[in-house]
Design a protein around this motif. Structure first.
Motif, short mmCIF file in Angstrom:
data_model
loop_
_atom_site.label_atom_id
_atom_site.label_comp_id
_atom_site.label_asym_id
_atom_site.label_seq_id
_atom_site.Cartn_x
_atom_site.Cartn_y
_atom_site.Cartn_z
N ARG A 1 13.33 2.15 -2.81
CA ARG A 1 12.81 3.55 -3.19
C ARG A 1 11.39 3.46 -3.79
NH1 ARG A 1 15.41 8.24 -3.02
NH2 ARG A 1 13.80 9.56 -3.61
N LYS B 1 -4.86 2.89 -1.87
CA LYS B 1 -3.37 3.29 -2.16
C LYS B 1 -2.52 2.22 -2.53
CE LYS B 1 0.26 6.13 0.21
NZ LYS B 1 0.85 6.19 1.25
N CYS C 1 3.37 2.34 1.98
CA CYS C 1 3.37 3.07 3.37
C CYS C 1 4.85 3.57 3.61
CB CYS C 1 2.85 2.12 4.38
SG CYS C 1 4.14 0.95 4.90
N GLN C 2 5.70 2.89 2.89
CA GLN C 2 7.06 3.30 3.01
C GLN C 2 7.81 3.05 4.14
OE1 GLN C 2 6.00 7.40 1.01
NE2 GLN C 2 7.72 7.11 -0.19
N LEU C 3 7.42 2.24 4.76
CA LEU C 3 7.89 1.85 6.15
C LEU C 3 9.09 1.11 5.68
CD1 LEU C 3 5.23 0.90 8.64
CD2 LEU C 3 6.72 2.98 8.94
N GLU D 1 10.87 1.62 3.25
CA GLU D 1 12.08 2.69 2.86
C GLU D 1 12.35 3.17 3.87
OE1 GLU D 1 10.01 5.10 0.25
OE2 GLU D 1 12.02 6.44 -0.18
N PHE D 2 11.96 3.40 4.91
CA PHE D 2 12.37 4.46 6.08
C PHE D 2 13.33 3.36 6.89
CE2 PHE D 2 11.79 5.54 10.64
CZ PHE D 2 12.24 6.83 10.37
N VAL E 1 0.86 -1.20 0.06
CA VAL E 1 -0.07 0.16 0.13
C VAL E 1 0.95 1.18 -0.09
CG1 VAL E 1 -1.86 -1.06 1.16
CG2 VAL E 1 -0.31 -0.12 2.53
N PRO F 1 5.25 7.53 -4.24
CA PRO F 1 4.01 7.29 -3.72
C PRO F 1 3.11 7.75 -4.99
CG PRO F 1 5.24 8.66 -2.35
CD PRO F 1 6.09 8.41 -3.49
N PRO F 2 1.80 7.18 -4.89
CA PRO F 2 0.98 7.21 -6.06
C PRO F 2 0.27 8.72 -6.36
CG PRO F 2 -0.31 6.30 -4.16
CD PRO F 2 1.30 6.42 -3.87
N GLY F 3 0.14 9.67 -5.23
CA GLY F 3 -0.51 10.69 -5.43
C GLY F 3 -1.84 10.82 -5.13
N PRO G 1 3.39 -3.74 7.34
CA PRO G 1 2.10 -3.89 8.13
C PRO G 1 1.28 -4.87 7.33
CG PRO G 1 2.37 -1.67 7.30
CD PRO G 1 3.48 -2.45 6.86
N GLU G 2 1.55 -4.99 5.85
CA GLU G 2 0.44 -5.67 5.03
C GLU G 2 1.04 -6.87 4.71
OE1 GLU G 2 -2.33 -4.32 4.27
OE2 GLU G 2 -2.04 -2.62 5.29
#
Lengths: 204, 566, 467, 162
Positions: free
Chosen positions: A97, A114, A84-86, A88-89, A82, A100-102, A137-138
């Protein structure tokens, strides 16, 4: 603090004894009758040989092995990530990298909001630590069994979303995890939600 | 105890917060600034203890509906028939912890946001009883929450997340089916509502009704099915809607502009100013890897309180536009700063007094205008700027759409009537008297100096950020920086000097204008200024009358700026 | 022998008694009003007592307590009114009778509306009110018509409008209809509703109606029965009224009796002069349970009061006439029906509605029914009640559908505990008390149900896997 | 599309508004009056009421969605409301509701108001109608009925059939 190195004797500096010791180990294995456990079933029919004909022969990847991280799909063959970029973080070498979808959300199924527009993992940077899998998380990213990642250029080794999803596929491990945890509804999270919302009594 | 008093005495009340006596004023300003009895929440804040809260906002009427700020307190006993308050055995005044009527022994909380303090009151801000109340409220808030933090734009700056970690419990006992409410509702042209995430604190409703005066939002349905809504068919659309996104403690209201753009924990926050009009709202720029993602208002009670307008908030996209001027141009094509500066200085050194005119922009910083004015003085040059006017509103938007007209006037680049000298410049060019024109940040072809006229000049030096008809005619085109890419100060319409800092690296050859100007002024006039913005500002503050009168220094501006007399 | 003492409903059920003004006047109606308007300022101990003050003192002396639910002293409530604000004072008659089990106000409004009007005029006069409202629940459309008609009749007879009874006193009463919301019975919720907003109860502090009520002006909100009793207090004198009932629990009170009794209905008794047992079993009142049934539980004061389980015993302390503390052992059925004793026994008389439950009813069904009511009626303003009321209802719905769990008693208790005392208004207590008391007093029922369901479900699950 | 309000109703509403020092207070009474006239409160009616009371439409919409007695859709010509709260439930209101639904061909288990196809009836449960001593009770529009047996319900409904 300075550590004083011990001086090597000339015998040691010759390196021959060490070399010979190494060969001794090789030879011992070469003539050994004991089969290696690592190669397991692959060597059932052999009695003495412990060397494997890689890459024609491949070993059984043990469970819990941390290979290359791929994106997995859910049982409906839809993207789970989804964006969430976790990962990536959390990624220590910054190998991941995500774009995000905007506002559009870029979704491939009803009920979802998303998904990533682009998802790249630089396999040259990846250190196979598994943080991404742990933080997700997914349960959308898993370190699967691939260990021989190679390519001819650096660009080739930056895997994009399409490639990661294709390689991950509808992964059994992700599926099994849900079944084991007795949350088989969870793999159809969106469906469950839509159904519940439909069944909710209207107010008044 | 004869204490010397230099200020008018503030009537104070002493209460105990977590066992420590604290003296707090009896009254404090409410959201409209009128004095009202100090509340438990405010008293705790004074004591350095933060009471968690959702619906309470210091700039809005109190609602008291989230119940998050419940605290257990003890009240001093009422005086008995003998007129004496009850005391403990040691003679100290006795307090009575509040308990439920009908159920003595069960502690009862009061809401910190609306309960006034009473002398002798004891506030148990971190007692087990208080903590238990918070846990209960958080559990209630979370049972029907969709827990979709992974896709929620608020994640990372969400009060529900923060308080859950600080005050909540790890597990919920909820074993039923959640209430489902509308998701991704298009509330207005700039806002998306997720009713499931909403905790119905009504901050957005109160903001738009009480602060903006546009009673556009309300709650529909009843009980657990309550949901925020605008009237069907009437989108929530005023110039302040995006503030509701800021004040929404959860991710129920999200900005369409920022929706799914970037997770907030990646964003670097830089203190800045809005350049949309002369109000100079204080802002925070959120950026990552040299890309700006959003503006958020920064609290400054002297200027914008906690708010900013939608127009200003969305007025940042030009900073990252693809056609930004990135190349330094000279008459013979691309060049470098050292040679361009050398050539321009060389040209100017030969110029006669009166042969140079300067069109500056009221979108430039005080420092830049100050340096331009130094150049102008050297040549007795005509200088002016360009007015930009619109309609003012009742809250923040000023009629003057330039962020620094006041600065330009105080420094002397322009007069009270902005743009009044432009015609004189035109005349000068026509007559051939003016041979060199320096244009900073304005498209003069839109303001009476058309392209043909520009062709008459011997030398046109233009500094700008985006291409326009003037930049295309320039002999020297100096790519400049937006306010997000440099440091400096603006003076707003009310005479408040405020500084902003650098969030992004300028792209290409672009260089902060003040650095270029500083070099030019040094080369041409021999004046040795300061090569830091702090030094430059302090020098300016010493020379510009109004600034000097206010005793400004870079350090004294602080984050919130300082006023000068107009 | 316990019997009814009719004061408010003295004429209501008499044959031939109609709700028009002619009949009311014939039965001595508006006589008290005329008497009150003839009162002159008096000098007592050197201070001038205005007629208004005299009426207020009379009401205070009567010890009349509010009949709406909280049982707060009416005279005291009037004394709290801020008379120095310079703002107009409003009076609202709370006729939003919605507490399950309660149906006393319906009788007054439908059968003797002029008594209410007279009580209101007296109360308004006593408090210098120029504008009063009757907030009647939406489900009484006929009642609203009757009241409107009565108001017009009173106006035509010079008891309302300009220059009442030849004095300079003006008063307008308007009927305002609700539209089906229990929360409008809460006084500040009622005020918000009357202001045309969603009936969200206000936070107290600071919005006490006595200072910041309707339109932020001082406001008195009284129940229908209370206002009728004001008239009776003034008709018979405060002290005479106080002689009825028991000390601190004065006057008469209409008890609504419903549920599993032979003769449900409303009975006006002197407060505390009949016991719970008498009200249920005596032939003058409920006439006992249906044949062959045993008492299981009593909800003593409207559905929000805490339930009593049959056979409960109570140790209570009270003060006798000399002020000495007396300890008493009381059986459930011997509890005198008044404000204070019920409270000491851990419940309340609330709106004086008794719901009797015999052994044929399923306790979990009953609690589920009540929880559904509260989940539907929660206004949703504040968090604990908005979320908790539906949570309890959903949990009970699950339990009623055969999916109870062993731990559900504790689970329900936990939810109810999260709500009580943490909400804006008393609705939080109203919806959590039934749950708390049912779970505490019938814990074995809940646990048994949970165990049964769990065993059955486990068995079914095992069968499904073996198949 | 704006609402056509008959002159008589407009006069009635003007009278109601005058009863209150602040116009907004009349909201509920105006909505009752509009619902009586039109059967339910349409979007146009909400907007009309808001304009009449100098409010925003959302202020009225908030009320209409809060109060169950205010209808957003046509509930049917005769609305049958059966009390479902405790005392009536003990007296058998569920049976009564089921009987009425069966008679009218409606689903008794469906939540909310159920309307017959011909639009003649709408049947719903109501919370306590405050006549707990005489349960089960029900209301047909503004008319109130106590101690309603199944047969009694048939009799009552006959009155509204035509």
């Amino acid at each position: 603090m300075k550590v004083k190195r011990t001086e090597l004797t000339w015998w040691e500096r010759l390196y021959l004894p060490t070399l010979i010791n190494g060969f001794k180990v090789t030879l011992r294995h070469f003539f050994s009758w004991k089969r290696s456990e690592v190669y397991g079933d692959k060597q059932k029919e052999f009695t003495a040989k412990t060397t494997m004909q890689y890459p024609e022969e491949k070993w059984d990847v043990p469970t819990g092995y941390r290979g290359a991280p791929y994106l997995v799909k859910d049982v409906d063959e839809k993207t789970k990530c989804v964006s969430c970029q976790l990962c990536e973080f959390i990624c220590p070498p910054k190998a991941i990298r995500i774009t995000p979808p905007g506002d559009s959300g870029v979704v491939d199924r009803e009920g979802a909001e998303k998904m990533p527009e682009e998802f790249e993992i630089n396999m040259l940077r990846c250190i196979y630590c598994g943080f991404c899998q742990e933080v997700c998380p997914e349960e959308a990213i898993f370190l699967l069994e691939d260990y021989a990642i190679n390519g001819e250029t650096r660009e080739e080794l930056i895997y994009n979303k399409g490639k990661l999803l294709a390689l991950g596929g509808a992964d059994k491990r992700a599926y099994n995890h849900h079944v084991q945890c007795d949350v088989d509804e969870g793999i159809k999270k969106w469906e469950t939600k839509t159904r519940e919302a439909g069944e909710q009594p209207a107010f008044h | 105890m004869a204490a010397k008093r230099t200020e008018p005495a503030v009537e104070t009340v002493t209460v105990k917060v977590d066992g420590c006596a604290v003296e707090v004023p009896r009254t404090m300003p409410n959201w409209q600034g009128k004095p009202e009895p100090t509340t438990v929440l405010q008293a705790c804040k004074q004591a350095g203890i933060e009471i968690p809260h959702y619906c309470y906002h210091p700039k809005m009427p109190v609602a008291g509906n989230c119940r998050m700020c419940l605290v257990h307190v003890a009240m001093p006993g009422r005086p008995g028939p003998d007129g004496k308050a009850p005391t403990n055995e040691d003679g100290s005044p006795k307090v009575f912890p509040m308990q439920l009527p009908y159920e003595p022994g069960t502690p009862r909380g009061v809401i910190g946001c609306a309960t006034g303090i009473v002398p002798g009151m004891e506030i148990y801000a971190s007692s087990p009883e208080t903590k238990e109340m918070r846990k209960a409220v958080l559990e209630s808030l979370l049972i029907n929450h969709p827990l979709d933090c992974p896709i929620c734009d608020q994640a990372g700056e969400c009060k529900l997340q923060e308080y859950s970690v600080d005050h909540g419990q790890p597990e919920s006992r909820f074993a039923e089916v959640k209430v489902h409410k509308p998701k991704a509702v298009d509330l207005g042209p700039r806002i998306t509502l997720d009713a499931e995430r909403c905790m119905l604190c009504t901050r957005c409703i109160r903001f738009t009704a009480s602060v903006v005066g546009d009673d556009a939002l309300g709650i529909v349905n009843r009980g657990s099915y309550n949901a925020i809504s605008s009237y069907p068919g009437q989108p929530f659309d005023n110039n302040y809607t995006l503030n509701t996104v800021d004040i929404c403690p959860v991710g129920a209201l999200t900005s369409d502009d920022f929706r799914f753009q970037m997770r907030v924990w990646f964003l670097k926050e830089t203190k800045s100013l809005c350049t949309g009009c002369g109000t100079g709202c204080n802002t925070v720029i959120g950026s990552r890897e040299n890309r700006m993602y959003r503006y958020e208002p920064r609290q400054n009670d002297a200027v914008n309180s906690c708010w900013m307008c939608d127009a200003g908030r969305l007025d940042y996209k030009w900073i990252g536009r693809d056609d930004r001027l990135g190349k330094l141009h000279g008459p013979r094509g691309n060049t470098t700063w050292p040679s361009a500066l050398r050539e321009i200085s060389g040209h100017l050194a030969k110029a006669a007094e009166g042969s140079v005119a300067i069109v500056a922009s009221a979108r430039q910083t005080n420092e830049e205008l100050f340096l331009l004015n130094k150049l102008a003085k050297r040549y007795k040059a005509l200088t002016d700027s360009v007015p930009r006017n619109g309609e003012a509103d009742h809250l923040l938007v000023a009629g003057d759409r330039n962020p620094n007209t006041t600065g330009a006037q105080l420094i002397g680049v322009t007069t009270q009537r902005v743009g009044s000298k432009l015609s004189a410049i035109v005349k000068g060019i026509v007559s051939g008297k003016i041979m060199t024109l320096i244009v900073y940040g304005e498209d003069v072809t839109q303001h009476g100096i058309d392209a043909k006229l520009l062709g008459k000049l011997k030398m046109l030096i233009v500094s700008d950020i985006l291409p326009n008809a003037t930049t295309r005619k320039a002999d020297y085109l100096l790519p400049g920086c937006s306010h997000a890419e440099k440091r400096g100060t603006f003076t707003n319409v009310k005479g408040r000097v405020q500084k902003f800092t650098k969030a992004l690296e300028p792209s290409g050859d672009a260089m902060p204008e003040w650095e270029v100007l500083h070099e030019l002024v040094h080369n041409v006039t021999g004046l040795d200024g300061f090569n830091s913005i702090e030094g430059l500002f302090n020098q300016m503050a010493d020379e510009v009358k109004a600034f000097k009168a206010a005793g400004l220094t870079w350090a004294s501006l602080g984050d919130n700026g300082a006023d000068v007399k107009l | 022998m316990p019997k009814e003492t009719k004061l408010v409903l003295k004429h209501a059920d008499e044959a031939g008694y109609t709700n028009d003004i002619g009949c009311y006047l014939k039965h001595g109606g508006y006589r008290t009003l005329k008497k009150a308007f003839r009162l002159k300022p008096k000098k007592v101990k050197g201070a001038v007592v205005t007629p208004q003050e005299a009426i207020r003192r009379e009401v205070l002396a009567s010890g009349l307590r509010g009949r709406g639910g909280a049982g707060f002293s009416c005279g005291m409530k009037w004394n709290f009114v801020n008379r120095k604000s310079g703002k107009p004072i409003y009076l609202i008659c709370n006729a939003d009778e919605s507490e399950p089990g309660t149906f006393k106000d319906r009788q007054i409004i439908y059968k003797d509306p002029h008594q209410l009007i007279e009580g209101m005029i007296l109360s308004c006069y006593a408090n210098d009110v120029k504008l009063a409202y009757i907030y009647i629940r939406g489900e009484f459309p006929e009642g609203a018509k009757i009241l409107n008609h009565a108001i017009n009749e009173a106006k035509a007879n010079g008891f309302l409008g300009k220059g009442i009874c030849g004095t300079k006193y003006n008063l307008e009463i308007h009927v305002h209809r609700g539209a089906g919301a229990y929360i409008c019975g809460e006084e500040t919720g009622l005020i918000e509703s009357l202001e045309g907003k969603r009936p969200y109860p206000r936070i107290k502090p600071p919005y006490f109606p006595a200072a910041l009520g309707l339109y932020m002006c001082p406001t008195i909100v009284n129940n229908v029965e209370t206002l009728c009793n004001v008239r009776n207090v003034l008709a018979m004198g405060g002290n005479a009224y106080a002689a009825l009932g028991t000390p601190n629990n004065t006057g008469t009170r209409i008890v609504s009796l419903s549920g599993n009794v032979k003769r449900p209905g409303y009975y006006e008794i002197e407060v505390g002069k009949a016991t719970l047992g008498e009200l249920i079993f005596h032939k003058n009142f409920g006439h006992g349970l249906h044949d062959g049934r045993k008492l299981q539980a009593i909800i003593p004061g409207g559905s929000s009061s805490k339930v009593f389980r049959a056979g409960e015993k109570f140790d209570i302390k009270s003060k006798d006439k000399r002020g000495e503390v007396v300890e008493q052992k009381l059986d459930l059925l011997d509890i005198p029906y008044d404000f204070d004793t019920l409270m000491k026994c851990g419940s309340m008389s609330g709106s004086s509605a008794i719901i009797v439950l015999d052994d044929s009813v399923d306790i979990i069904e009953v609690l589920g029914n009540l929880s559904d009511f509260y989940a539907h009626e929660s206004c949703g303003q504040c968090t604990p009640c908005r979320e908790g009321s539906l949570w309890m209802a959903k949990a009970l719905k699950r339990m009623r559908s055969g999916q109870a769990r062993k731990g559900d008693a504790g689970y329900l208790r936990h939810i109810a505990h999260n709500i009580q005392g943490r909400t804006v208004c008393a609705f939080g207590e109203a919806c959590s008390w039934p749950v708390l008391s049912f779970v505490d007093k019938f814990r074995d029922d809940f646990e048994q149900r949970g165990a049964e369901d769990e065993t059955r479900l486990a068995k079914r699950g095992a069968e499904a896997t073996t198949r | 599309m704006s609402l056509e309000v008959p002159k008589k109703l407009e006069r009635e509403i003007n009278r109601l508004v005058k009863n209150y020092p602040e116009k907004r207070s009349a909201s509920l009474m105006v909505l009752h009056a509009l619902q009586e006239e039109f059967g339910y409160i349409s979007t146009e009616a909400e907007e009309w009421a808001a304009a009449r009371l100098e409010l925003k439409s959302i202020n009225i919409h908030e009320l209409v969605t809060f109060y169950p007695m205010l209808r957003q859709q046509d509930p049917g010509r005769t609305v049958v409301r059966v009390c479902r709260t405790l005392s009536c439930a003990l007296a058998g209101s569920a049976k009564l509701h089921g009987h009425i639904c069966k008679r009218l061909g409606l689903d008794a288990d469906a939540p909310g108001l159920q309307r017959t196809k011909d639009g003649k009836y709408g049947v719903e449960y109501a919370e306590c109608l405050a006549s707990c001593g005489t349960g089960p009770v029900m209301m047909c529009n503004d008319d109130f009925y106590e101690n309603v047996s199944n047969d009694g319900a048939d009799e009552i409904l006959k009155k509204y059939d035509e």
